[in-house]
Enzyme design. Structure first.
Site, PDB file in Angstrom:
ATOM      1  N   HIS A 278      35.869  38.375  37.275  1.00 33.90           N
ATOM      2  CA  HIS A 278      36.654  38.724  38.471  1.00 33.90           C
ATOM      3  C   HIS A 278      37.920  39.488  38.089  1.00 33.90           C
ATOM      4  O   HIS A 278      38.249  40.511  38.697  1.00 33.90           O
ATOM      5  CB  HIS A 278      37.024  37.452  39.229  1.00 33.90           C
ATOM      6  CG  HIS A 278      37.950  37.683  40.386  1.00 33.90           C
ATOM      7  ND1 HIS A 278      37.512  38.069  41.627  1.00 33.90           N
ATOM      8  CD2 HIS A 278      39.309  37.582  40.471  1.00 33.90           C
ATOM      9  CE1 HIS A 278      38.551  38.213  42.439  1.00 33.90           C
ATOM     10  NE2 HIS A 278      39.650  37.918  41.762  1.00 33.90           N
ATOM     11  N   GLU A 279      38.621  39.009  37.073  1.00 30.83           N
ATOM     12  CA  GLU A 279      39.859  39.681  36.658  1.00 30.83           C
ATOM     13  C   GLU A 279      39.570  41.048  36.031  1.00 30.83           C
ATOM     14  O   GLU A 279      40.347  41.988  36.205  1.00 30.83           O
ATOM     15  CB  GLU A 279      40.650  38.799  35.688  1.00 30.83           C
ATOM     16  CG  GLU A 279      41.076  37.453  36.263  1.00 30.83           C
ATOM     17  CD  GLU A 279      41.841  37.557  37.584  1.00 30.83           C
ATOM     18  OE1 GLU A 279      42.455  38.617  37.840  1.00 30.83           O
ATOM     19  OE2 GLU A 279      41.804  36.602  38.363  1.00 30.83           O
TER      20      GLU A 279
ATOM     21  N   HIS B 173      39.428  43.612  38.650  1.00 30.42           N
ATOM     22  CA  HIS B 173      40.718  44.207  39.011  1.00 30.42           C
ATOM     23  C   HIS B 173      41.112  45.313  38.023  1.00 30.42           C
ATOM     24  O   HIS B 173      41.697  46.323  38.415  1.00 30.42           O
ATOM     25  CB  HIS B 173      41.798  43.132  39.039  1.00 30.42           C
ATOM     26  CG  HIS B 173      41.722  42.226  40.224  1.00 30.42           C
ATOM     27  ND1 HIS B 173      41.640  42.695  41.524  1.00 30.42           N
ATOM     28  CD2 HIS B 173      41.712  40.869  40.319  1.00 30.42           C
ATOM     29  CE1 HIS B 173      41.589  41.670  42.359  1.00 30.42           C
ATOM     30  NE2 HIS B 173      41.624  40.549  41.652  1.00 30.42           N
TER      31      HIS B 173
END
Length: 227
Positions: free
Chosen positions: A93-94, A97
């Site tokens: 998920h990170e 980003h």
């Protein structure tokens, strides 16, 4: 009795998402050695696969996040060092980003700008709330205090607005970036994809939970000022 029920319902609405997110994250944090690779290795592998060797992977005590200024994926100690499903999924998920940043994804740029302003703006709001009763006492003009009080509360809602604006960014990082990456690189065991989806939903909902907690902060100020 009706008041008690209303209070309970409000607390459930405000605290429920935060509690749910924490429970989902904790549930899939065991076993810690489910995968042979930990969160840090997962993040590094995915970053390198997308040509983002310049993005660092670091451990932090400030919660999992991507820092677009420092160009760093930062994972909590547990997710950095453990090979749980939570660690692997949160790392992806990170990285999502980081990919948004590399591709100049507009909502992430807006969020980055807004977040830099939230801290100072909230301090101004708190200052106005403290100043309201003082100004009323000095000027003996209720209107001045009322306007100052209103300004303080409006400013304090800035954090709520920021969290609301960032929700699309979180959803994109989870389901348009992280999930396809996990599938493409075959990082998940058979049967883990539905659980990863739940974790990614929780990762995106952290900002909804944070915005609701901001509302509790506003309520706290109101209670203080009414004393």
């Amino acid at each position: 009795m009706a008041i008690v029920i209303v209070i309970v319902l409000l607390l459930a609405a405000l605290l429920g998402p935060s509690i749910w997110v924490k429970r989902v994250m904790a549930r899939y944090s065991e076993p810690e050695d489910l995968y042979a690779y930990d969160g840090a290795a997962t993040a590094r592998r995915l970053l390198d696969a997308f040509g983002l060797a310049n993005v660092a992977v670091e451990a932090t005590d400030k919660g999992d996040h991507y820092d677009p200024i420092a160009k760093a994926v930062r994972l909590s100690e547990d997710n950095f060092n453990n090979g749980s499903l939570t660690a692997v999924t949160v790392a992806a998920h990170e990285v999502g980003h980081a990919i948004q940043d590399a591709r100049a994804y507009p909502p992430l740029k807006w969020r980055t700008t807004l977040v830099q302003w939230v801290g100072p703006i909230e301090r101004i709001g708190a200052g106005l709330l403290f100043a309201a009763p003082v100004l009323t006492a000095i000027t003996r003009a209720p209107g001045v205090g009322a306007l100052t009080l209103l300004g303080g509360f409006l400013i304090l809602t800035a954090s709520v607005a920021v969290h609301a604006v960032t929700l699309p960014t979180e959803i994109d990082a989870s389901f348009n970036r992280a999930l396809p990456m996990l599938e493409q690189h075959q990082l998940l065991h058979d049967g883990d994809e539905p659980h990863a989806r739940k974790l990614l939903r929780a990762a995106a909902m952290t900002y909804v939970a944070a915005s609701l907690m901001s509302l509790l902060n506003i309520a706290r100020w109101w209670a203080i000022l009414r004393r």
